[in-house]
Scaffold this active site. Structure first.
Site, short mmCIF file in Angstrom:
data_model
loop_
_atom_site.label_atom_id
_atom_site.label_comp_id
_atom_site.label_asym_id
_atom_site.label_seq_id
_atom_site.Cartn_x
_atom_site.Cartn_y
_atom_site.Cartn_z
N SER A 175 -55.67 74.01 124.63
CA SER A 175 -55.36 72.68 124.11
C SER A 175 -54.00 72.75 123.43
O SER A 175 -53.67 73.73 122.74
CB SER A 175 -56.42 72.23 123.11
OG SER A 175 -55.99 71.09 122.40
N THR A 206 -25.40 69.21 130.30
CA THR A 206 -25.26 70.60 129.88
C THR A 206 -24.24 71.33 130.75
O THR A 206 -24.09 71.04 131.94
CB THR A 206 -26.61 71.33 129.95
OG1 THR A 206 -27.11 71.29 131.29
CG2 THR A 206 -27.63 70.66 129.04
N ASP A 264 -38.30 73.15 133.23
CA ASP A 264 -38.88 73.77 132.05
C ASP A 264 -37.83 74.51 131.23
O ASP A 264 -37.94 74.60 130.00
CB ASP A 264 -39.99 74.74 132.46
CG ASP A 264 -41.22 74.01 133.00
OD1 ASP A 264 -41.59 72.98 132.42
OD2 ASP A 264 -41.80 74.47 134.00
N SER A 268 -30.06 70.12 138.23
CA SER A 268 -31.43 69.85 138.69
C SER A 268 -31.34 69.02 139.95
O SER A 268 -31.04 67.82 139.91
CB SER A 268 -32.21 69.09 137.61
OG SER A 268 -32.44 69.92 136.51
N GLU A 281 -34.83 74.86 126.04
CA GLU A 281 -33.62 74.87 125.21
C GLU A 281 -33.62 73.70 124.22
O GLU A 281 -33.23 73.86 123.06
CB GLU A 281 -32.37 74.82 126.09
CG GLU A 281 -32.10 76.12 126.83
CD GLU A 281 -30.66 76.22 127.32
OE1 GLU A 281 -29.83 75.36 126.94
OE2 GLU A 281 -30.36 77.16 128.07
N PRO A 304 -27.27 68.83 134.98
CA PRO A 304 -26.72 68.25 136.22
C PRO A 304 -27.03 69.05 137.47
O PRO A 304 -26.86 68.56 138.58
CB PRO A 304 -25.21 68.21 135.94
CG PRO A 304 -24.97 69.24 134.90
CD PRO A 304 -26.21 69.27 134.05
N GLU A 349 -37.98 81.28 130.74
CA GLU A 349 -36.66 81.83 130.44
C GLU A 349 -36.78 83.20 129.78
O GLU A 349 -37.80 83.51 129.14
CB GLU A 349 -35.89 80.88 129.51
CG GLU A 349 -35.71 79.47 130.06
CD GLU A 349 -34.92 79.46 131.36
OE1 GLU A 349 -33.84 80.09 131.39
OE2 GLU A 349 -35.36 78.83 132.33
N ASP A 403 -54.74 72.31 119.17
CA ASP A 403 -55.86 72.93 118.43
C ASP A 403 -55.40 74.02 117.47
O ASP A 403 -56.23 74.65 116.80
CB ASP A 403 -56.91 73.48 119.40
CG ASP A 403 -56.35 74.60 120.30
OD1 ASP A 403 -55.13 74.87 120.23
OD2 ASP A 403 -57.13 75.17 121.08
#
Length: 328
Positions: free
Chosen positions: A213, A41, A68, A13, A73, A11, A273, A216
């Site tokens: 990638s 959260t 991110d 963000s 998380e 909330p 983080e 990969d």
């Protein structure tokens, strides 16, 4: 058959004002055939618990809405589970490196439509000791920026907050003594920082690991050797153009696993983080998670909200296609 989705959102963000947008997001998901419940959260680690619970309760889809950090998380709540549902992403954070790497639209409308297409791509997941990451792991003073920059500053000025903090730290950069062991051999070097990348987008640098990638089975490892300030600035300018891998101050390799130790105190950054400290063992888990992506491959991260993906269900009550209305 209606599918059940659990939307886990942060909330705080602020870019998309999640609280205000939530009813519209849920309505769009419902119209697309997803019966969606939400979890807001309430603090650090809560998204991990919520994601683990969603897997245990048998939800068909998990959606991470935030930056991110929220995505990190959620992945940690899913990665150890045996039956992992596909993951949708609503990139509402400051940098959104992983969404950028997969060309998930930055607009919430476009990102929701990607989920509703129900097309997934299987990706590798990184494991560091007992934690997981999907985009980047690293160590060194500059990798600490993402969790040192205050949340309010990130909300106010976005990615520029990281650059401001980086300029502040430049004069105090010090090398760390690093011992590295990979499948390809061993290395002992004084370094400014090291990055273990799963994708090509790191810290807003879209060409930092140009050959990386997500599927990969390999990490792309970049190590910046001990250098002076002028050399450091030169390498950064090259990295902006994706021309840094040939610089003599850069060590580059690809590997499935890497062990890193140091006599120094070195913090580890996992997907933006704080992830603990060295020593660490990093292992690539190939084809470990399914992520919703645009089936057509035409969407881009900085997509115009009006240029959304065309879906069969997107009709008005009068039966007129929404896209036809927009064109009119």
């Amino acid at each position: 058959m209606v599918k059940r989705a659990r939307l886990i959102y942060n909330p705080s963000s602020g870019r998309e004002e999640m609280k205000k947008r939530l009813p519209e997001i849920l309505q769009r998901l419902e119209r697309g055939g997803l019966e969606t419940s939400t979890h807001a959260t309430i603090g650090e680690g809560d998204a991990t618990l919520a994601a683990a619970e969603a897997v245990e309760r048998g939800f068909d889809i998990i959606i991470a809405a935030g930056g991110d950090g929220t995505l990190y998380e959620v992945v940690n709540g899913m990665a150890e589970k045996e039956n992992r549902p596909p993951l949708g992403i609503l990139p509402l954070g400051t940098t959104n490196d992983f969404a950028r790497a997969l060309n998930i639209p930055r607009s919430w409308e476009g990102a929701v439509d990607v989920i509703l297409q129900q097309h997934t791509r299987v990706i590798d997941v990184g494991k560091m000791n007992q934690r997981y990451f999907i985009n980047i792991a690293g160590g060194g003073s500059l990798t600490e920026l993402t969790y040192e920059v205050p949340s309010k500053l990130k909300t106010m000025i976005g990615q520029m907050a990281y650059y401001m903090k980086g300029l502040e730290k430049l004069p105090r950069l010090r090398p760390i003594d690093l011992y590295i062991r990979t499948d390809e051999g061993d290395l002992h070097e004084e370094v400014m920082l090291f990055l273990i990348s799963n994708s090509n987008s790191v810290g807003g640098f879209e060409r930092l690991a140009p050959d990386a990638s997500l599927s990969d089975g390999l990490f792309d490892v970049l190590i910046l050797k001990k250098c002076n300030l002028a050399e450091f600035i030169r390498v950064v300018s090259l990295a902006l153009r994706g021309e840094h891998l040939g610089d003599p101050n850069i060590i580059y390799m690809q590997t499935r696993s890497i062990q890193v130790t140091s006599p120094d105190y070195v913090q580890i950054n996992l997907d933006g983080e704080f992830g603990g400290t060295l020593p660490c063992v990093f292992t690539n888990l190939p084809s470990h998670l399914h992520i919703f992506v645009d089936e057509s491959g035409q969407s881009v991260y900085k997509q115009n909200p009006l240029q959304q993906i065309k879906l069969p269900w997107k009709t008005t009550k009068a039966g007129v296609d929404e896209h036809e209305q927009e064109e009119q």
